[in-house]
Motif scaffolding. Structure first.
Motif, PDB file in Angstrom:
ATOM      1  N   MET A   1     -52.690  15.807 -77.510  1.00 51.94           N
ATOM      2  CA  MET A   1     -54.134  15.606 -77.623  1.00 51.94           C
ATOM      3  C   MET A   1     -54.435  14.488 -78.610  1.00 51.94           C
ATOM      4  SD  MET A   1     -55.531  19.574 -77.588  1.00 51.94           S
ATOM      5  CE  MET A   1     -57.107  19.076 -78.290  1.00 51.94           C
ATOM      6  N   SER A   2     -55.395  13.647 -78.277  1.00 54.59           N
ATOM      7  CA  SER A   2     -55.801  12.557 -79.152  1.00 54.59           C
ATOM      8  C   SER A   2     -56.788  13.070 -80.194  1.00 54.59           C
ATOM      9  CB  SER A   2     -56.443  11.439 -78.327  1.00 54.59           C
ATOM     10  OG  SER A   2     -57.711  11.864 -77.832  1.00 54.59           O
ATOM     11  N   TRP A   3     -57.112  12.192 -81.172  1.00 50.81           N
ATOM     12  CA  TRP A   3     -58.065  12.591 -82.209  1.00 50.81           C
ATOM     13  C   TRP A   3     -59.444  12.860 -81.620  1.00 50.81           C
ATOM     14  CZ3 TRP A   3     -62.417   9.618 -83.013  1.00 50.81           C
ATOM     15  CH2 TRP A   3     -62.412   8.323 -82.485  1.00 50.81           C
ATOM     16  N   ILE A   4     -59.774  12.151 -80.515  1.00 47.45           N
ATOM     17  CA  ILE A   4     -61.056  12.406 -79.848  1.00 47.45           C
ATOM     18  C   ILE A   4     -61.083  13.833 -79.305  1.00 47.45           C
ATOM     19  CG2 ILE A   4     -62.531  11.751 -77.907  1.00 47.45           C
ATOM     20  CD1 ILE A   4     -61.484   8.896 -78.194  1.00 47.45           C
ATOM     21  N   ASP A   5     -59.970  14.259 -78.690  1.00 42.18           N
ATOM     22  CA  ASP A   5     -59.892  15.616 -78.151  1.00 42.18           C
ATOM     23  C   ASP A   5     -60.009  16.661 -79.255  1.00 42.18           C
ATOM     24  OD1 ASP A   5     -59.546  14.890 -75.430  1.00 42.18           O
ATOM     25  OD2 ASP A   5     -57.448  14.429 -75.807  1.00 42.18           O
ATOM     26  N   TRP A   6     -59.368  16.393 -80.397  1.00 45.15           N
ATOM     27  CA  TRP A   6     -59.436  17.352 -81.507  1.00 45.15           C
ATOM     28  C   TRP A   6     -60.871  17.508 -82.019  1.00 45.15           C
ATOM     29  CZ3 TRP A   6     -55.991  20.843 -82.654  1.00 45.15           C
ATOM     30  CH2 TRP A   6     -54.646  20.627 -82.344  1.00 45.15           C
ATOM     31  N   ILE A   7     -61.601  16.403 -82.106  1.00 41.30           N
ATOM     32  CA  ILE A   7     -62.996  16.467 -82.560  1.00 41.30           C
ATOM     33  C   ILE A   7     -63.849  17.261 -81.572  1.00 41.30           C
ATOM     34  CG2 ILE A   7     -65.086  15.104 -82.975  1.00 41.30           C
ATOM     35  CD1 ILE A   7     -63.301  12.910 -84.116  1.00 41.30           C
ATOM     36  N   LEU A   8     -63.676  16.944 -80.283  1.00 42.83           N
ATOM     37  CA  LEU A   8     -64.438  17.638 -79.255  1.00 42.83           C
ATOM     38  C   LEU A   8     -64.095  19.124 -79.182  1.00 42.83           C
ATOM     39  CD1 LEU A   8     -64.308  14.975 -76.381  1.00 42.83           C
ATOM     40  CD2 LEU A   8     -66.282  15.603 -77.780  1.00 42.83           C
ATOM     41  N   ALA A   9     -62.888  19.470 -79.601  1.00 40.12           N
ATOM     42  CA  ALA A   9     -62.472  20.876 -79.579  1.00 40.12           C
ATOM     43  C   ALA A   9     -63.004  21.642 -80.784  1.00 40.12           C
ATOM     44  CB  ALA A   9     -60.947  20.972 -79.523  1.00 40.12           C
ATOM     45  N   ILE A  10     -63.079  20.989 -81.947  1.00 35.43           N
ATOM     46  CA  ILE A  10     -63.396  21.697 -83.190  1.00 35.43           C
ATOM     47  C   ILE A  10     -64.894  21.771 -83.468  1.00 35.43           C
ATOM     48  CG2 ILE A  10     -63.132  21.597 -85.700  1.00 35.43           C
ATOM     49  CD1 ILE A  10     -60.323  20.430 -85.227  1.00 35.43           C
ATOM     50  N   VAL A  11     -65.634  20.682 -83.215  1.00 34.16           N
ATOM     51  CA  VAL A  11     -67.051  20.634 -83.579  1.00 34.16           C
ATOM     52  C   VAL A  11     -67.870  21.760 -82.939  1.00 34.16           C
ATOM     53  CG1 VAL A  11     -69.176  19.278 -83.373  1.00 34.16           C
ATOM     54  CG2 VAL A  11     -67.052  18.180 -84.139  1.00 34.16           C
ATOM     55  N   PRO A  12     -67.743  22.029 -81.626  1.00 33.51           N
ATOM     56  CA  PRO A  12     -68.537  23.134 -81.052  1.00 33.51           C
ATOM     57  C   PRO A  12     -68.233  24.483 -81.689  1.00 33.51           C
ATOM     58  CG  PRO A  12     -67.650  21.730 -79.319  1.00 33.51           C
ATOM     59  CD  PRO A  12     -66.989  21.312 -80.591  1.00 33.51           C
ATOM     60  N   ILE A  13     -66.972  24.702 -82.087  1.00 37.18           N
ATOM     61  CA  ILE A  13     -66.610  25.960 -82.747  1.00 37.18           C
ATOM     62  C   ILE A  13     -67.344  26.080 -84.079  1.00 37.18           C
ATOM     63  CG2 ILE A  13     -64.714  27.355 -83.638  1.00 37.18           C
ATOM     64  CD1 ILE A  13     -64.630  26.932 -80.641  1.00 37.18           C
ATOM     65  N   GLY A  14     -67.428  24.972 -84.808  1.00 39.00           N
ATOM     66  CA  GLY A  14     -68.139  24.979 -86.080  1.00 39.00           C
ATOM     67  C   GLY A  14     -69.611  25.293 -85.911  1.00 39.00           C
ATOM     68  N   ILE A  15     -70.229  24.772 -84.857  1.00 41.03           N
ATOM     69  CA  ILE A  15     -71.644  25.043 -84.595  1.00 41.03           C
ATOM     70  C   ILE A  15     -71.868  26.537 -84.353  1.00 41.03           C
ATOM     71  CG2 ILE A  15     -73.535  24.657 -82.959  1.00 41.03           C
ATOM     72  CD1 ILE A  15     -72.376  21.839 -82.494  1.00 41.03           C
ATOM     73  N   VAL A  16     -70.997  27.143 -83.546  1.00 43.81           N
ATOM     74  CA  VAL A  16     -71.125  28.563 -83.222  1.00 43.81           C
ATOM     75  C   VAL A  16     -70.949  29.421 -84.474  1.00 43.81           C
ATOM     76  CG1 VAL A  16     -70.053  30.478 -81.974  1.00 43.81           C
ATOM     77  CG2 VAL A  16     -70.454  28.298 -80.812  1.00 43.81           C
ATOM     78  N   LEU A  17     -69.959  29.107 -85.300  1.00 49.54           N
ATOM     79  CA  LEU A  17     -69.720  29.884 -86.517  1.00 49.54           C
ATOM     80  C   LEU A  17     -70.902  29.783 -87.481  1.00 49.54           C
ATOM     81  CD1 LEU A  17     -65.953  29.097 -87.233  1.00 49.54           C
ATOM     82  CD2 LEU A  17     -66.932  31.253 -86.436  1.00 49.54           C
ATOM     83  N   PHE A  18     -71.508  28.606 -87.570  1.00 53.81           N
ATOM     84  CA  PHE A  18     -72.663  28.424 -88.458  1.00 53.81           C
ATOM     85  C   PHE A  18     -73.834  29.295 -87.998  1.00 53.81           C
ATOM     86  CE2 PHE A  18     -76.685  26.210 -89.374  1.00 53.81           C
ATOM     87  CZ  PHE A  18     -76.627  26.202 -90.766  1.00 53.81           C
ATOM     88  N   ILE A  19     -74.106  29.306 -86.696  1.00 57.07           N
ATOM     89  CA  ILE A  19     -75.208  30.124 -86.176  1.00 57.07           C
ATOM     90  C   ILE A  19     -74.901  31.604 -86.367  1.00 57.07           C
ATOM     91  CG2 ILE A  19     -76.427  30.775 -84.054  1.00 57.07           C
ATOM     92  CD1 ILE A  19     -76.111  27.867 -83.153  1.00 57.07           C
ATOM     93  N   GLY A  20     -73.634  31.994 -86.182  1.00 57.93           N
ATOM     94  CA  GLY A  20     -73.247  33.382 -86.420  1.00 57.93           C
ATOM     95  C   GLY A  20     -73.459  33.791 -87.862  1.00 57.93           C
ATOM     96  N   TYR A  21     -73.119  32.888 -88.787  1.00 60.98           N
ATOM     97  CA  TYR A  21     -73.306  33.164 -90.214  1.00 60.98           C
ATOM     98  C   TYR A  21     -74.790  33.355 -90.535  1.00 60.98           C
ATOM     99  CZ  TYR A  21     -73.515  32.320 -95.246  1.00 60.98           C
ATOM    100  OH  TYR A  21     -73.770  32.430 -96.588  1.00 60.98           O
ATOM    101  N   LYS A  22     -75.637  32.548 -89.941  1.00 61.21           N
ATOM    102  CA  LYS A  22     -77.072  32.651 -90.197  1.00 61.21           C
ATOM    103  C   LYS A  22     -77.675  33.936 -89.620  1.00 61.21           C
ATOM    104  CE  LYS A  22     -78.072  28.921 -92.531  1.00 61.21           C
ATOM    105  NZ  LYS A  22     -78.669  29.003 -93.894  1.00 61.21           N
TER     106      LYS A  22
END
Length: 750
Positions: A1-22
């Motif tokens: 996986m390229s660095w672009i793939d890693w970003i696309l894989a991780i960022v949505p997970i971070g968004i979901v965790l933030f909303i869950g925390y709130k």
């Protein structure tokens, strides 16, 4: 996986965790933690429950089964669609369960039968559910590892550690964090968010597959290149399929009716709706939502299968590379020990020598995958423990074949998005199952035995510890267990420990007055004994049971008995002696358990029933009602009344609700069942279609129409889910707290 793939894989997970925390700030009591305060709307329930049910392991299982049996079998699955439609329209089981106001299945069992049954059932549910869930982390983590190209093992100093361990720990840690933060509130909110983010990805994947392959030159020639009786697209030419065949469909239909509302993993959704009507509407919307995930499943398998099996085309070298890499990686995965070093070296050479193309018709007995499996078995069987390793190799190889092919297929960007989708699907299922089974242990096992009310803070602490136990157990079990059966078959046999006897107990507990606690006990014990016996025989067949039969000259005799019993049902059920795999598959064992439990439930209940049970009191109807449920209305024999009755439309339905009910009915019954299914059956009974017609049918019915519907429902559910999510937060903020609503059954409830 390229660095672009890693970003696309991780960022949505971070968004979901933030909303869950709130969202955790909206959890104030036990009812919030277990049932999201009972204020959830239809779209939130439909989207989040659908994503939770569409786990990564479900995709792996679908890929595994469809690669074996093709797409033709799904044609007969339209019968199941009709059943689910009737369930949705009538609110079969779900409506009545919501009327009981029980938060868990165990609470209902105590209301309907007895506290002793609740405790006994909780033991069975815990064993069945936790074992059933315990391979989820392993299969899902392995799918991520193989798709991302990670090595199966790594070393730290002198320690050799399976890569699966840290991957499982991270994913389970994310899921555990979401669960313990706010229970069903954070589970439902994060699942809903992941669903809303995933729906556009489904459509992108579908369009990529359609763009990448030539339909007439690559897809259709590959799909029709099958041996007689094992067609991938002609549902009238599948008599030679094994495991996933007509028998699988028929048993599934029976199970669908008899085990409705029994699986506690999703019980947080059972009582989360604002009203029983809202719960029913969520089920109706699920008919549209389910088609979207089914479309995505189909396109994933289609792309992987064509890449791997398109003969003489541009994919031959790539398919060979995928198979060799997969076989080598799987071999290292299951047999890293030094005693297998020589065998691994020989097999690596043997894999490269297997021809890259396959001449002739593909079938379950003649294909490229069998070559790799047979070569492995031949080299491994002479080594101590090698037979069992070979069985595990076959299982993992079949499971990971499609993920490896998709990694080869997807370009940069789409690889990262699909990786993000896999993590979504893994975490959503983990949170739902952890919450569901942790709730069973706390609410239906520990608290009834303790038999004293806890303070809300104490009960919430207990729930969190039980959820953590489920996470830790599944982590340890996944590292130690060697799977030797299909994913879906494993689901069936482990689920049967509870479901094999629970179906009659739940369904007829909601609809029958004669069911007794004695009948329920008999049903649960009978079903679980058959299921546990099946698991033991499956796990010990290759290394112990079959060699025992051979040593005592019993293999041929037992094989003859099995053949005689299954002969009347041949070719759909065939029980033949096999040195590697137990002759009776898990679906068949599930059916045996279910039928035995049904006989036991009614037989013992008829003998022990002295006074019919008061269903009206349990369902809060009639003189026991409090105005929350509408009173029955006088029925008139007009066309509109008959149609409304058919669709179970009552005074709760708004114009929009009626439109949804009619759309589901017309699409599922009018189009899918009457036109597509019944019409096709009648036509082919009179004049069978040539294979060219079936290829056009597959394109229109399985590709074009689902894609169009997928685009529409993506927009529809995104808007509806977002609005419902906002309303959920508002309702939770103003909801009055009732600390007595904690899942206990008081004298007034019974």
């Amino acid at each position: 996986m390229s660095w672009i793939d890693w970003i696309l894989a991780i960022v949505p997970i971070g968004i979901v965790l933030f909303i869950g925390y709130k969202s955790k700030k909206y959890v104030h009591g036990v009812v919030d933690f277990l049932s999201a305060g009972r204020v959830a709307g239809r779209y939130v329930i439909s989207v989040s429950d659908g994503v939770a049910a569409t786990g990564l392991i479900s995709i792996v299982g679908y890929m595994e089964s469809t690669s074996n049996s093709g797409f033709a079998l799904s044609f007969w699955g339209q019968l199941n669609t009709l059943l689910l439609l009737l369930f949705s329209l009538t609110g079969y089981c779900t409506y009545r369960f919501r009327e009981t106001r029980a938060m868990t299945i165990g609470q209902f069992l105590e209301m309907r039968y007895s506290r002793k049954l609740r405790i006994f059932a909780a033991v069975l549910q815990t064993i069945s559910g936790v074992l059933n869930y315990a391979i989820f982390p392993a299969v899902s983590a392995r799918c991520l590892i193989y798709f991302m190209g990670l090595p199966p093992w790594f070393t730290i100093g002198s320690w050799q550690i399976p890569t699966m361990a840290p991957v499982m720990a991270v994913c389970l840690g994310l899921a555990l964090y979401i669960c313990v933060m706010g229970g069903q509130v954070t589970v439902m909110v994060t699942d809903c968010m992941q669903g809303l983010l995933s729906y556009p990805l489904y459509v992108i994947i579908a369009f990529f597959i359609l763009w990448y392959f030539s339909w007439n030159d690559e897809v259709i020639p590959t799909l029709i290149n099958r041996a007689p009786g094992q067609s991938f697209i002609n549902p009238f030419d599948i008599s030679e399929l094994r495991d996933f065949n007509i028998a699988y469909v028929v048993i599934g239909l029976i199970s669908t009716v008899l085990v409705r509302m029994c699986w506690s993993a999703s019980q947080g959704y059972f009582g989360a709706a604002r009203t029983p009507h809202e719960q029913k509407m969520a089920g109706l919307l699920g008919s549209w939502r389910g088609g979207l995930s089914s479309m995505m499943f189909m396109f994933l398998v289609l792309g992987a299968y064509v890449l791997l099996n398109c003969q003489g085309g541009r994919f031959t070298d790539r398919a060979k590379a995928v198979r060799v890499e997969l076989a080598q990686k799987t071999l290292v995965d299951i047999a890293p020990d030094e005693k297998f070093a020589e065998a691994r070296a020989d097999l690596n050479q043997a894999y490269h020598e297997i021809p890259k193309d396959f001449e002739g018709k593909l079938s379950s007995k003649h294909n490229q995958e069998l070559r790799y499996q047979e070569v492995t078995y031949e080299r491994m069987q002479s080594i101590e423990g090698g037979k069992a390793k070979a069985g595990t190799f076959n299982t993992i190889y079949k499971q990971m074949l499609c993920p490896m092919a998709l990694r080869e297929l997807f370009p940069i960007g789409l690889t990262g998005l699909f990786c993000s989708l896999m993590i979504f699907l893994m975490v959503t299922t983990d949170t739902t199952y952890m919450h569901g089974w942790g709730g069973v242990i706390a609410q239906d096992l520990i608290l009834p035995i303790y038999n004293r009310p806890l303070k809300p803070a104490q009960q919430l602490r207990l729930l969190r510890w039980c959820i953590a136990f489920v996470a830790v157990f599944s982590f340890v079990f996944s590292l130690m267990f060697n799977q030797v059966d299909y994913v879906f078959m494993f689901f069936q046999i482990t689920g049967a420990i509870w479901l094999g006897g629970a179906g009659p107990v739940m369904v007829f507990g909601l609809y029958s007055r004669i069911g007794t606690a004695a009948g329920a006990f008999a049903s649960l014990i009978g079903g679980s004994v058959i299921a546990v016996s099946g698991i033991i025989m499956q796990q010990n067949w290759a290394e112990h049971l079959y060699p025992f039969l051979v040593r005592h000259d019993l293999a041929d005799k037992v094989g003859q008995v099995l053949h005689t019993i299954s002969a009347p049902l041949s070719p759909y059920i065939v029980w033949e002696m096999n040195p590697v795999k137990f002759p009776i598959n898990s679906m068949e064992l599930m059916f045996i358990a279910l039928m035995c439990s049904l006989v036991l439930y009614f037989g013992v209940s008829f003998l022990t029933c002295k006074t019919p049970f008061n269903l009206e009191k349990m369902l809060h109807r009639g003189e026991y009602g409090d105005g929350s449920s509408p009173e029955p209305q006088k029925f008139s024999w007009s066309l509109s009344s008959i149609l409304s009755k058919l669709l179970s439309i009552d005074s709760n339905y708004t114009k929009g609700d009626k439109a949804i009910a009619w759309s589901v009915f017309l699409y599922s019954f009018g189009y899918n069942f009457c036109l597509v299914f019944v019409g096709t059956v009648i036509w082919n009974s009179i004049s069978p279609w040539p294979i060219e017609w079936w290829s056009r049918y597959f394109l229109i019915i399985n590709v074009i129409i689902p894609t169009i519907i997928g685009i529409i429902t993506t927009i529809w559910f995104t808007v509806g889910g977002t609005m419902d999510l906002i309303r959920l937060f508002k309702d939770l903020a103003v909801k009055e707290q009732d600390d007595s609503d904690d899942g206990r059954v008081t004298h007034d409830d019974t």
